[in-house]
Design a protein around this motif. Structure first.
Motif, PDB file in Angstrom:
ATOM      1  N   ILE A 147      -2.233   1.048   5.795  1.00  0.00           N
ATOM      2  CA  ILE A 147      -3.483   1.192   5.047  1.00  0.00           C
ATOM      3  C   ILE A 147      -4.635   1.509   6.008  1.00  0.00           C
ATOM      4  O   ILE A 147      -4.599   2.539   6.674  1.00  0.00           O
ATOM      5  CB  ILE A 147      -3.768  -0.049   4.162  1.00  0.00           C
ATOM      6  CG1 ILE A 147      -3.204  -1.335   4.782  1.00  0.00           C
ATOM      7  CG2 ILE A 147      -3.169   0.145   2.798  1.00  0.00           C
ATOM      8  CD1 ILE A 147      -3.297  -2.542   3.879  1.00  0.00           C
ATOM      9  N   GLY A 161       0.855  -1.183   0.000  1.00  0.00           N
ATOM     10  CA  GLY A 161       0.000   0.000   0.000  1.00  0.00           C
ATOM     11  C   GLY A 161       0.887   1.227   0.000  1.00  0.00           C
ATOM     12  O   GLY A 161       0.925   1.994   0.946  1.00  0.00           O
ATOM     13  N   THR A 162       1.612   1.408  -1.090  1.00  0.00           N
ATOM     14  CA  THR A 162       2.735   2.337  -1.068  1.00  0.00           C
ATOM     15  C   THR A 162       2.333   3.809  -1.180  1.00  0.00           C
ATOM     16  O   THR A 162       3.056   4.688  -0.713  1.00  0.00           O
ATOM     17  CB  THR A 162       3.743   1.968  -2.171  1.00  0.00           C
ATOM     18  OG1 THR A 162       4.870   2.769  -2.057  1.00  0.00           O
ATOM     19  CG2 THR A 162       3.133   2.136  -3.533  1.00  0.00           C
ATOM     20  N   GLY A 163       1.193   4.101  -1.804  1.00  0.00           N
ATOM     21  CA  GLY A 163       0.779   5.498  -1.911  1.00  0.00           C
ATOM     22  C   GLY A 163       1.784   6.285  -2.732  1.00  0.00           C
ATOM     23  O   GLY A 163       2.032   5.984  -3.890  1.00  0.00           O
ATOM     24  N   ALA A 168      -1.370   5.947  -7.493  1.00  0.00           N
ATOM     25  CA  ALA A 168      -0.304   5.813  -6.491  1.00  0.00           C
ATOM     26  C   ALA A 168       0.970   5.308  -7.148  1.00  0.00           C
ATOM     27  O   ALA A 168       2.072   5.791  -6.863  1.00  0.00           O
ATOM     28  CB  ALA A 168      -0.745   4.868  -5.381  1.00  0.00           C
ATOM     29  N   ASP A 228       0.456  -1.445  -4.692  1.00  0.00           N
ATOM     30  CA  ASP A 228      -0.728  -0.654  -4.386  1.00  0.00           C
ATOM     31  C   ASP A 228      -1.826  -1.058  -5.356  1.00  0.00           C
ATOM     32  O   ASP A 228      -1.549  -1.605  -6.428  1.00  0.00           O
ATOM     33  CB  ASP A 228      -0.433   0.852  -4.522  1.00  0.00           C
ATOM     34  CG  ASP A 228      -1.357   1.683  -3.648  1.00  0.00           C
ATOM     35  OD1 ASP A 228      -0.860   2.402  -2.769  1.00  0.00           O
ATOM     36  OD2 ASP A 228      -2.590   1.612  -3.856  1.00  0.00           O
TER      37      ASP A 228
END
Lengths: 381, 155
Positions: A315, A226-228, A253, A248
């Motif tokens: 997350i 969930g790297t954004g 993202a 992600d």
């Protein structure tokens, strides 16, 4: 196709002209100017008696784009008496407005009126909505209002302007790309905040960065689940990790993270990004089914499981609970796993879910946010 | 009733923003984006905060949230559970209430449904001091304005 929208307004205006005793000021400034621009030869249907202030006319037709992020919206500015502003905005929300904003204007005390700025989805019929809302509140006349299509780039730019360099801890700064780092010798992570999560200001990002600083000694393989914006993956590399992967479900993202990696001079040999599908079952089972739907879906190979030394997932509670097995499956036994994006009150739930999978669970908190860290159990299960 | 300290340190308010956002689904897109971006509020922080706080609701329930934006670009917000009418429509499985409430009955619900809705509503910041019985009474009142009859048991 955007013209259709204005013609609809035009017909309503002309039909209500016959009943205009009720609404004394029924203003559509953008309408005549636009109509004149399009077809200068035609007679304007709106009689000259109506004086139309042109202060808020807008001239460019924004091209509706397909993604919902940049979808056009209608921004309506309504003037109404101050005392009913609250009730009226609630009524607007009931009848179809997506949002209403009431300005607190201190120097407006002399006049009785206040401005409500409301946003409607493009398909919504603004006139009907406003007249229904006015009716339900008990207003005898429909308040005057102006409609314009929102310029999406305005608000995107405005939010980006508000970012300043942030010192997460001593010697670690997060700097937006258009500002110069205040301390050139410290570890500086250059970011273009964009529309992906992870600018360094949020308590959860801070918690994760502090955790990373403790966990990364040098040479580890790191997975950012969930790297954004890619901030944690980049930070891990700066702290000394040998290889960073960010995954992600949001294509925006991934683009943002790729961009940020380039800003920090990080190349693909030690930094990789993957877009994964958002269904909760393991990717190896469903990848054949979904591969037609995903455009840039890169399958995570079976051999990737159990190879990472440090994993961090920042997350939300529900995804963390659902994907617990998936997250832990990427770690080798004994690897460190960090989980965040949870409120302090949600911690017991997470501990319940993860205690069969992790040892030595410890919790750190900043404000209302918490970060859990543990080591994957050594015996396989 | 605010304390003196609160009054002295109260930050000047720039605007009050009301939004309807699906639970767990706040994104920096319209309507959240333009509404908050205009006051230079940190969109991502709001989205993350809102999503974390609405995790316990079913995804995509429309939550009404009121944001108070201060002049120094900070903000506070309160999240309210969806309106009673939305819950009633969902419980009854209908799209809209009766067109002639009072004369035409759209559908019926049992007291159990009302009780469940009242329990959810009790966790709302504004209803916490009301007894469950009075919340139920007010829900029954709303139901009758929509043309929904409440019976003891559905057969």
């Amino acid at each position: 196709m955007a013209l259709r929208h204005f013609f609809k307004h035009l017909t309503i205006l002309t039909s209500s002209y016959g009943f205009c005793t009720l609404s004394s000021r029924f203003i559509h400034p953008s309408l005549t100017t636009l109509f004149n621009n399009i077809n200068p030869k035609a007679q304007p249907l709106i009689p000259a008696k109506f004086s139309l202030p042109l202060s808020h006319c807008y001239t460019s037709l924004s091209h509706p784009s397909t993604s919902t992020l940049l979808s056009p919206y209608l921004s309506v500015r309504i003037r109404c008496p101050k005392d009913i502003a609250d009730v009226f905005s609630e009524a607007l929300m009931c009848f179809g407005a997506s949002s209403t904003t009431v300005d607190e204007d201190d120097n407006c005390d002399t006049s009785n009126e206040i401005c409500i700025e409301s946003i409607f989805p493009e398909s919504e019929d603004v006139d009907v909505c406003i007249s229904l809302a006015a009716d339900s509140v008990g207003l005898k006349m429909i308040p005057s209002y102006e409609v314009k299509t929102g310029e999406h780039y305005d608000w995107i730019k405005k939010t980006q302007e508000s970012f300043d360099p942030v010192e997460v801890t001593e010697g670690l700064w997060i700097v937006p790309v258009w500002k110069t780092p205040p301390d050139v010798k410290a570890t500086n992570i250059i970011l273009n905040p964009g529309l992906a999560f992870g600018t360094g200001e949020h308590p959860t990002t801070r918690l994760c960065l502090l955790l990373l600083q403790r966990l990364i000694i040098g040479g580890e393989r790191f997975l950012d689940y969930g790297t954004g914006s890619g901030i944690l993956a980049i930070a891990a590399l700066k702290f000394g990790a040998s290889f960073s992967v960010g995954i992600d479900i949001d294509p925006l993202a991934i683009t943002s993270a790729r961009h940020n990696a380039a800003l920090n001079d990080i190349g693909p040999e030690n930094f990789q990004l993957r877009l994964v599908s958002s269904n909760t079952s393991s990717p190896s089972a469903d990848e054949h089914k979904d591969i037609q739907e995903q455009t840039s879906f890169e399958a995570v190979a079976e051999s990737e499981h159990e190879t990472y030394d440090v994993i961090v997932a920042n997350i939300l509670l529900n995804p963390l609970l659902e994907l617990a097995d998936d997250i832990v499956s990427y770690a080798r036994p004994g690897a460190a796993i960090g989980l965040s994006g949870i409120l302090s009150e949600q911690v017991p739930c997470i501990i319940d879910r993860y205690s069969p999978l992790l040892d030595n669970i410890s919790v750190s908190e900043i404000d209302d946010w918490a970060c859990l860290s543990g080591k994957k159990k050594l015996s396989g299960n | 009733m605010s304390t003196l300290k609160e009054i002295l340190t109260r930050r000047p308010v720039a605007a009050t923003i009301r939004l309807t956002v699906p639970a767990g689904g706040a994104r920096p897109a319209p309507p959240v984006g333009p509404a908050l971006g205009q006051y230079r509020l940190n969109l991502m922080a709001f989205c993350k905060d809102f999503n974390a706080r609405t995790q316990k609701y079913k995804p995509d329930t429309p939550m009404s949230v009121t944001i108070t934006a201060f002049k120094d670009n900070t903000f506070e917000f309160t999240v309210k559970s969806p309106s009673v009418t939305w819950y009633l429509k969902k419980a009854a499985g209908i799209e809209s209430g009766s067109s002639r409430p009072g004369h035409l009955v759209a559908t019926t619900l049992s007291v159990r449904h009302i009780y469940e809705i009242a329990k959810i509503k009790q966790s709302d910041p504004y209803c916490q001091y009301m007894s469950l019985e009075s919340i139920c009474k007010s829900i029954i009142g709303t139901a009758s304005t929509m043309g929904i009859k409440v019976v003891k048991d559905l057969d």
